[in-house]
Design a protein around this motif. Sequence first.
Motif, short mmCIF file in Angstrom:
data_model
loop_
_atom_site.label_atom_id
_atom_site.label_comp_id
_atom_site.label_asym_id
_atom_site.label_seq_id
_atom_site.Cartn_x
_atom_site.Cartn_y
_atom_site.Cartn_z
N UNK A 118 0.81 -1.23 0.00
CA UNK A 118 0.00 0.00 0.00
C UNK A 118 0.84 1.27 0.00
N UNK A 119 2.16 1.14 -0.17
CA UNK A 119 3.00 2.32 -0.35
C UNK A 119 3.78 2.75 0.87
N UNK A 171 -3.68 4.97 8.41
CA UNK A 171 -3.49 6.41 8.18
C UNK A 171 -2.09 6.70 7.62
N UNK A 172 -1.10 5.90 8.07
CA UNK A 172 0.30 6.18 7.69
C UNK A 172 0.52 6.08 6.18
N UNK A 173 -0.33 5.34 5.49
CA UNK A 173 -0.16 5.22 4.04
C UNK A 173 -0.35 6.56 3.33
N UNK A 225 0.36 11.06 -0.49
CA UNK A 225 0.42 12.51 -0.71
C UNK A 225 1.62 12.88 -1.59
N UNK A 226 2.72 12.15 -1.44
CA UNK A 226 3.89 12.44 -2.30
C UNK A 226 3.62 11.96 -3.72
N UNK A 227 2.90 10.85 -3.84
CA UNK A 227 2.50 10.36 -5.16
C UNK A 227 1.65 11.42 -5.87
#
Lengths: 286, 286
Positions: free
Chosen positions: B186-187, B204-206, B211-213
């Motif tokens: 999941x990134x 939530x940490x994903x 956001x950078x993606x």
Amino acid sequence: MSTTVSPTIVHAGEGIRQVVRDAQRDGRRVGVVPTMGALHQGHLSLVDAAHQQCDVVIVTVFVNPTQFAPHEDYERYPRDLDSDAAKLSQHGCDYVFAPAVEEMYPQGFETSINVGSVALPYEGERRPTHFSGVATVVLKLLTLVPANAAFFGQKDYQQTLVVGQMIRDLNVPTKLVVCPTVRESDGLAMSSRNAYLDDDQRRRATALHASMQLARQMVDHGERQVATLQQAIESLLAEVGGIDLDYIAFVRAGTVEPVESIRGPTVVLMAARVGQTRLIDNMQIG
Amino acid sequence: MSTTVSPTIVHAGEGIRQVVRDAQRDGRRVGVVPTMGALHQGHLSLVDAAHQQCDVVIVTVFVNPTQFAPHEDYERYPRDLDSDAAKLSQHGCDYVFAPAVEEMYPQGFETSINVGSVALPYEGERRPTHFSGVATVVLKLLTLVPANAAFFGQKDYQQTLVVGQMIRDLNVPTKLVVCPTVRESDGLAMSSRNAYLDDDQRRRATALHASMQLARQMVDHGERQVATLQQAIESLLAEVGGIDLDYIAFVRAGTVEPVESIRGPTVVLMAARVGQTRLIDNMQIG
């Protein structure tokens, strides 16, 4: 004295590293003598010691700007590589590593090493950036010249402690060998900076050694109080005159810890200006 | 994946140094992967890279106290050497160097390394002693394990710059190899500290990666203003919630120099707390 062979001069870090690696691959022990050039008998005694203990001897000649403060004598420090190389030719020196400042500190260089408490008092207090400059350049020299042993003079007592702390703390695989101070016949410790002294200053400067000798004799005759010894040193220096004493310290040998009485191996350290020239010296007493 | 062989565990610095020297004397290339243990797929990808590029692979496992501040998670940082060694057995790791704290920092240890400006902003500002601890321990590890190449993960972007500056400035004869960040499906960037997250925090940490993606996609579609990209990242994180953003920075790739618009290779850096767990991540955009 060994055979007369001119050392090979190497300017590139990678070049000298390969010399060391090739020698060690063949099972030969490499010794390095880090210097700032302006070589005198003190340096040459280090080279002789390296030649006795090692198969390959490398002398580094680099006037390191980062161990001078802006007001100090970096610019006028004597530089004469040809003369240095000639002096080395009768002492079994195989290579001189003489990097350019740009080789050692290329644009963007920013790293510094601090070795902690041993660098703080005495010279460290008077020259706050000096020992960080020394520790950093010696580490760089020892990563470029990963010798089996590195030879330093006892005259720079606190420097030997700084280098020892750095070598120990950073796991540098080079053994530190400290060799005795070499003195002129009248006792003045050999130093490249002695060349700055005029004749009158040169004569007065011998009082540094004489005063420590006096302290040692007093200890040999039973004196134990540092205050008494210090007074005797100060009196002798004042009598000679023209010597601006910076500090006298009595420390437990191998440390910078001051002592108040002589109960074991003790080193007396001193720094003084004679004219504009700052001299340091030390002697083991007790 | 290569053959399954349990690595030999070495605790003594002189022991592992001899391993490296013997290998290099035989013309074998040595790779080292410095870790704090609690190994995950990110570490294992570094080991795989080392195994591809080198003949002998050494993984160091040392939870370095000097890179943690007193309030940080040094005490509870996960430690399980047997489990780490088992994970390494299928990745071509030949040796694990796992020194005791007393081996690395014996009584009287005082030396520290500072690499200058690259260590100051971002992580350096939030963790003022962190990068000096990192630079010092990495130098010590590289003097004990003088490998031909050292493998670090891109996830710790600023750390790779600190280590690179230290290696360059101190003439360390080890090549720095930076390998891509390994992510969960999941990134989420792999990190030993992900184990601190509960299920809700983990989800939530994903958003960090997402956001950078998003920022990268905006750049791919022509957006050049950092302010706009930053706003998009912050909006996405706020929407997800439960993420306490510490900083977002856009820097010229390979540096810590902030940029205001995307004119070349740029890296976005971020740090955030999810619950009590501090996470960092970064991504190249533009």
